[in-house]
Write an enzyme that holds these catalytic residues in place. Structure first.
Site, PDB file in Angstrom:
ATOM      1  N   TRP A  21       1.421  32.568  -1.202  1.00 53.36           N
ATOM      2  CA  TRP A  21       2.659  32.773  -1.989  1.00 53.36           C
ATOM      3  C   TRP A  21       2.529  32.079  -3.344  1.00 53.36           C
ATOM      4  O   TRP A  21       1.941  31.000  -3.400  1.00 53.36           O
ATOM      5  CB  TRP A  21       3.832  32.176  -1.204  1.00 53.36           C
ATOM      6  CG  TRP A  21       5.154  32.193  -1.886  1.00 53.36           C
ATOM      7  CD1 TRP A  21       5.845  33.279  -2.345  1.00 53.36           C
ATOM      8  CD2 TRP A  21       5.999  31.042  -2.138  1.00 53.36           C
ATOM      9  NE1 TRP A  21       7.056  32.882  -2.863  1.00 53.36           N
ATOM     10  CE2 TRP A  21       7.172  31.531  -2.747  1.00 53.36           C
ATOM     11  CE3 TRP A  21       5.876  29.679  -1.900  1.00 53.36           C
ATOM     12  CZ2 TRP A  21       8.227  30.678  -3.133  1.00 53.36           C
ATOM     13  CZ3 TRP A  21       6.904  28.832  -2.273  1.00 53.36           C
ATOM     14  CH2 TRP A  21       8.070  29.330  -2.886  1.00 53.36           C
ATOM     15  N   ASP A  49      -1.903  33.232   5.901  1.00 52.76           N
ATOM     16  CA  ASP A  49      -0.545  33.777   5.865  1.00 52.76           C
ATOM     17  C   ASP A  49      -0.247  34.405   4.506  1.00 52.76           C
ATOM     18  O   ASP A  49      -0.512  33.808   3.458  1.00 52.76           O
ATOM     19  CB  ASP A  49       0.471  32.647   6.129  1.00 52.76           C
ATOM     20  CG  ASP A  49       1.895  33.169   6.173  1.00 52.76           C
ATOM     21  OD1 ASP A  49       2.249  33.817   7.179  1.00 52.76           O
ATOM     22  OD2 ASP A  49       2.647  32.949   5.202  1.00 52.76           O
ATOM     23  N   TYR A  54       4.746  39.289  -1.668  1.00 51.84           N
ATOM     24  CA  TYR A  54       4.157  38.304  -2.576  1.00 51.84           C
ATOM     25  C   TYR A  54       3.457  38.995  -3.751  1.00 51.84           C
ATOM     26  O   TYR A  54       2.623  39.876  -3.555  1.00 51.84           O
ATOM     27  CB  TYR A  54       3.156  37.386  -1.850  1.00 51.84           C
ATOM     28  CG  TYR A  54       3.772  36.447  -0.820  1.00 51.84           C
ATOM     29  CD1 TYR A  54       5.150  36.267  -0.712  1.00 51.84           C
ATOM     30  CD2 TYR A  54       2.967  35.723   0.056  1.00 51.84           C
ATOM     31  CE1 TYR A  54       5.694  35.414   0.238  1.00 51.84           C
ATOM     32  CE2 TYR A  54       3.506  34.860   1.002  1.00 51.84           C
ATOM     33  CZ  TYR A  54       4.872  34.720   1.088  1.00 51.84           C
ATOM     34  OH  TYR A  54       5.411  33.872   2.028  1.00 51.84           O
ATOM     35  N   SER A 151      10.992  34.584  10.478  1.00 49.31           N
ATOM     36  CA  SER A 151      10.936  33.521   9.470  1.00 49.31           C
ATOM     37  C   SER A 151      12.342  33.166   9.027  1.00 49.31           C
ATOM     38  O   SER A 151      13.110  34.065   8.634  1.00 49.31           O
ATOM     39  CB  SER A 151      10.113  34.002   8.266  1.00 49.31           C
ATOM     40  OG  SER A 151      10.158  33.053   7.219  1.00 49.31           O
ATOM     41  N   GLN A 177       8.844  31.038  11.276  1.00 50.52           N
ATOM     42  CA  GLN A 177       8.246  30.414  10.091  1.00 50.52           C
ATOM     43  C   GLN A 177       9.356  29.837   9.203  1.00 50.52           C
ATOM     44  O   GLN A 177       9.915  30.525   8.362  1.00 50.52           O
ATOM     45  CB  GLN A 177       7.408  31.429   9.296  1.00 50.52           C
ATOM     46  CG  GLN A 177       6.689  30.744   8.153  1.00 50.52           C
ATOM     47  CD  GLN A 177       5.737  31.636   7.370  1.00 50.52           C
ATOM     48  OE1 GLN A 177       5.772  31.647   6.152  1.00 50.52           O
ATOM     49  NE2 GLN A 177       4.871  32.343   8.052  1.00 50.52           N
ATOM     50  N   LYS A 216       2.797  13.797  -7.546  1.00 49.23           N
ATOM     51  CA  LYS A 216       2.343  14.056  -8.926  1.00 49.23           C
ATOM     52  C   LYS A 216       3.485  14.311  -9.905  1.00 49.23           C
ATOM     53  O   LYS A 216       3.274  14.292 -11.112  1.00 49.23           O
ATOM     54  CB  LYS A 216       1.328  15.208  -8.962  1.00 49.23           C
ATOM     55  CG  LYS A 216       1.877  16.580  -8.656  1.00 49.23           C
ATOM     56  CD  LYS A 216       0.718  17.592  -8.678  1.00 49.23           C
ATOM     57  CE  LYS A 216       1.176  18.980  -8.299  1.00 49.23           C
ATOM     58  NZ  LYS A 216       0.051  19.922  -8.258  1.00 49.23           N
ATOM     59  N   GLY A 285      -0.338  25.688   0.646  1.00 53.10           N
ATOM     60  CA  GLY A 285      -0.724  26.508  -0.492  1.00 53.10           C
ATOM     61  C   GLY A 285      -1.653  25.685  -1.364  1.00 53.10           C
ATOM     62  O   GLY A 285      -1.755  24.463  -1.218  1.00 53.10           O
ATOM     63  N   GLN A 291      -7.675  21.047  -3.702  1.00 55.68           N
ATOM     64  CA  GLN A 291      -6.428  20.750  -2.972  1.00 55.68           C
ATOM     65  C   GLN A 291      -6.590  21.115  -1.494  1.00 55.68           C
ATOM     66  O   GLN A 291      -6.129  20.382  -0.621  1.00 55.68           O
ATOM     67  CB  GLN A 291      -5.263  21.535  -3.588  1.00 55.68           C
ATOM     68  CG  GLN A 291      -4.932  21.102  -5.013  1.00 55.68           C
ATOM     69  CD  GLN A 291      -3.872  22.000  -5.650  1.00 55.68           C
ATOM     70  OE1 GLN A 291      -3.526  23.056  -5.130  1.00 55.68           O
ATOM     71  NE2 GLN A 291      -3.370  21.572  -6.805  1.00 55.68           N
ATOM     72  N   ASN A 295      -6.089  18.562   1.582  1.00 60.60           N
ATOM     73  CA  ASN A 295      -5.026  18.742   2.575  1.00 60.60           C
ATOM     74  C   ASN A 295      -5.540  18.877   4.009  1.00 60.60           C
ATOM     75  O   ASN A 295      -4.892  18.407   4.947  1.00 60.60           O
ATOM     76  CB  ASN A 295      -4.184  19.972   2.209  1.00 60.60           C
ATOM     77  CG  ASN A 295      -3.599  19.859   0.805  1.00 60.60           C
ATOM     78  OD1 ASN A 295      -3.563  18.777   0.232  1.00 60.60           O
ATOM     79  ND2 ASN A 295      -3.166  20.973   0.249  1.00 60.60           N
TER      80      ASN A 295
HETATM   81  N1  LIG Z   1       8.393  32.493   5.070  1.00 64.98           N
HETATM   82  C1  LIG Z   1       8.796  32.146   3.875  1.00 64.98           C
HETATM   83  O1  LIG Z   1       9.909  32.504   3.461  1.00 64.98           O
HETATM   84  C2  LIG Z   1       7.891  31.337   3.027  1.00 64.98           C
HETATM   85  C3  LIG Z   1       8.378  30.704   1.859  1.00 64.98           C
HETATM   86  C4  LIG Z   1       7.490  29.915   1.134  1.00 64.98           C
HETATM   87  C5  LIG Z   1       6.173  29.782   1.546  1.00 64.98           C
HETATM   88  N2  LIG Z   1       5.730  30.431   2.665  1.00 64.98           N
HETATM   89  C6  LIG Z   1       4.332  30.338   3.142  1.00 64.98           C
HETATM   90  O2  LIG Z   1       3.895  28.990   3.127  1.00 64.98           O
HETATM   91  C7  LIG Z   1       2.782  28.860   2.272  1.00 64.98           C
HETATM   92  C8  LIG Z   1       2.749  27.507   1.649  1.00 64.98           C
HETATM   93  O3  LIG Z   1       3.914  27.318   0.830  1.00 64.98           O
HETATM   94  P1  LIG Z   1       3.817  26.381  -0.422  1.00 64.98           P
HETATM   95  O4  LIG Z   1       2.747  26.901  -1.339  1.00 64.98           O
HETATM   96  O5  LIG Z   1       5.175  26.157  -0.959  1.00 64.98           O
HETATM   97  O6  LIG Z   1       3.273  25.047   0.309  1.00 64.98           O
HETATM   98  P2  LIG Z   1       2.906  23.573  -0.125  1.00 64.98           P
HETATM   99  O7  LIG Z   1       1.611  23.322   0.552  1.00 64.98           O
HETATM  100  O8  LIG Z   1       4.055  22.681   0.160  1.00 64.98           O
HETATM  101  O9  LIG Z   1       2.694  23.597  -1.714  1.00 64.98           O
HETATM  102  C9  LIG Z   1       1.519  24.135  -2.254  1.00 64.98           C
HETATM  103  C10 LIG Z   1       1.381  23.787  -3.726  1.00 64.98           C
HETATM  104  O10 LIG Z   1       1.426  22.382  -3.930  1.00 64.98           O
HETATM  105  C11 LIG Z   1       0.397  21.975  -4.841  1.00 64.98           C
HETATM  106  N3  LIG Z   1      -0.584  21.206  -4.062  1.00 64.98           N
HETATM  107  C12 LIG Z   1      -1.023  21.454  -2.784  1.00 64.98           C
HETATM  108  N4  LIG Z   1      -1.904  20.547  -2.394  1.00 64.98           N
HETATM  109  C13 LIG Z   1      -2.057  19.686  -3.418  1.00 64.98           C
HETATM  110  C14 LIG Z   1      -2.839  18.531  -3.590  1.00 64.98           C
HETATM  111  N5  LIG Z   1      -3.630  18.099  -2.623  1.00 64.98           N
HETATM  112  N6  LIG Z   1      -2.755  17.859  -4.778  1.00 64.98           N
HETATM  113  C15 LIG Z   1      -1.932  18.301  -5.758  1.00 64.98           C
HETATM  114  N7  LIG Z   1      -1.163  19.412  -5.651  1.00 64.98           N
HETATM  115  C16 LIG Z   1      -1.218  20.090  -4.483  1.00 64.98           C
HETATM  116  C17 LIG Z   1      -0.213  23.265  -5.394  1.00 64.98           C
HETATM  117  O11 LIG Z   1       0.565  23.727  -6.512  1.00 64.98           O
HETATM  118  P3  LIG Z   1       0.165  23.436  -8.054  1.00 64.98           P
HETATM  119  O12 LIG Z   1      -1.269  23.058  -8.113  1.00 64.98           O
HETATM  120  O13 LIG Z   1       0.468  24.719  -8.733  1.00 64.98           O
HETATM  121  O14 LIG Z   1       1.094  22.337  -8.481  1.00 64.98           O
HETATM  122  C18 LIG Z   1       0.029  24.235  -4.246  1.00 64.98           C
HETATM  123  O15 LIG Z   1       0.016  25.590  -4.616  1.00 64.98           O
HETATM  124  C19 LIG Z   1       2.903  30.045   1.311  1.00 64.98           C
HETATM  125  O16 LIG Z   1       1.702  30.390   0.691  1.00 64.98           O
HETATM  126  C20 LIG Z   1       3.378  31.107   2.255  1.00 64.98           C
HETATM  127  O17 LIG Z   1       2.284  31.592   3.017  1.00 64.98           O
HETATM  128  C21 LIG Z   1       6.586  31.189   3.401  1.00 64.98           C
END
Ligand SMILES: NC(=O)c1ccc[n+]([C@@H]2O[C@H](COP(=O)([O-])OP(=O)(O)OC[C@H]3O[C@@H](n4cnc5c(N)ncnc54)[C@H](OP(=O)(O)O)[C@@H]3O)[C@@H](O)[C@H]2O)c1
Length: 333
Positions: A21, A49, A54, A151, A177, A216, A285, A291, A295
């Site tokens: 996403w 996922d 998306y 979800s 989800q 960050k 993500g 990253q 993670n």
């Molecule tokens: N079902 C739903 O309605 C729904 C809604 C949202 C998400 N999702 C699913 O959940 C997944 C994950 O969501 P999310 O992307 O919001 O999860 P998240 O893991 O909380 O955030 C990911 C973002 O945080 C930053 N990040 C991650 N690890 C990092 C690290 N080690 N150091 C620094 N920055 C880091 C990156 O963004 P930057 O580098 O751009 O800052 C990354 O894209 C989505 O891809 C999707 O598959 C589902």
């Protein structure tokens, strides 16, 4: 990488999964997207996922290309249906017509004959639940979908779906989800207790609160360049409600707890959601492969009760716990 059952089902998933996403087909170029998928595979992630909606369906295409040629049996591919994929009245929701058309589009874009988990991306108040569940059941019988999930459904909605499935002999939901992180715990009061009883696993999203829990984003400072908060193609809008100084200040106070355990802040955040045994997988993500590599080290980490208590004390009142925050649109979007 450790693996867990998806709810009470026989399917094993990596306890950390990779989601695309905001990133694939939108925030990041295809090379970076592929590098992130490769890093996930190298680190033992087997579960991916995505969703039809998306990046206006482009995210599924990017993931399909990135996974092409890999042994299909070694992957668990999850996608979703509900949010609009086109301009028409029927290009959304959970009707028989849209679900059937949407799965065909997803399979084509993902370049696969079946998805392992097909998820209702929200509850559709405009379609009888029986129609949705019968259609999902048909897809399972056709072999296009192996398991069914939802979800962001409430406990009441999940409970009703299970009752219908049991009465009609339809395939049962095996997963939900929801959003879940140290900061957002709205599933704990109602969804998790029901899910434990019914054998439903949580595949949780935004475990790092979209990057906020990495620490960050500093209170009173502009967001770092290249972060989601600067992504004008969509990311900035989604993360904005988390970027409040009271939240960011308390998140900074988690730094010593992470350091005491030899963890990065992102690892602490992912490890935290994995302490909940009802969580089958935490979907992370990433905009860069480093990253992902950071993670995944949260897999297998155990946080003792004292550490969990300290985290609660640091975050205090900024944690959201109200189960009423689990909502689907009253009408189709
Ligand atoms: N079902 C739903 O309605 C729904 C809604 C949202 C998400 N999702 C699913 O959940 C997944 C994950 O969501 P999310 O992307 O919001 O999860 P998240 O893991 O909380 O955030 C990911 C973002 O945080 C930053 N990040 C991650 N690890 C990092 C690290 N080690 N150091 C620094 N920055 C880091 C990156 O963004 P930057 O580098 O751009 O800052 C990354 O894209 C989505 O891809 C999707 O598959 C589902």
């Amino acid at each position: 990488m450790e693996h867990r059952h998806l709810g009470r089902s026989g399917l094993m998933v990596s306890e950390i999964s990779y989601g695309n996403w905001i990133t694939h087909g939108s925030q990041v170029e295809e090379d970076a997207a592929r590098a992130c998928v490769q890093a996930a595979l190298d680190e033992g992630i087997t579960t991916f996922d995505t969703a039809d909606v998306y990046a206006g369906t482009r995210a599924e295409e990017v993931l399909g290309r990135a996974l092409k040629g890999l042994r299909r049996e070694s992957l668990e591919i999850f996608t979703k249906v509900y949010w609009p994929t086109g301009p028409g009245r029927n290009d959304r929701g959970l009707s028989r017509k849209h679900i059937t058309e949407s799965i065909h589009g997803s399979l084509r874009r993902l370049q696969t004959d079946y998805v392992d988990l097909y998820q209702a991306h929200r509850y559709d108040a405009e379609t009888p639940l029986e129609e949705t569940l019968k259609t999902f059941d048909d897809l399972v019988r056709q072999g296009k979908v192996l398991y069914i999930g939802v979800s962001e459904w409430t406990a009441e909605q999940i409970g009703r779906a299970l009752k219908i499935a049991d009465e009609m002999g339809f395939d049962r939901i095996v997963s939900n989800q929801p959003q879940y992180s140290m900061l957002w715990r709205v599933i704990e009061a109602e969804v998790v207790p029901l899910s434990e009883k019914e054998g439903i696993g949580q595949v949780v999203f935004s475990p790092i609160a979209q990057g906020v829990l990495t620490g960050k984003y500093q209170p009173g400072q502009p967001p770092p360049a290249g972060s989601r908060a600067t992504d004008e193609s969509g990311g900035a809008n989604f993360i904005s409600r988390l970027l409040h100084d009271d939240v960011l200040t308390r998140v900074q106070d988690l730094q010593p707890i992470a350091a005491d355990h030899g963890l990065t802040m992102a690892q602490l955040a992912v490890a935290w959601v994995l302490q909940n045994p009802n969580v089958s997988s935490a979907i992370v993500g990433a905009s860069r492969p480093e990253q992902v590599k950071d993670n995944v080290k949260a897999s297998g980490v155990i946080l003792d009760a004292d550490t969990m208590k300290k985290i609660d004390e640091v975050l205090g009142s900024v944690v959201e716990r109200d189960p009423a925050k689990t909502v689907s649109p009253a009408r189709r979007p």
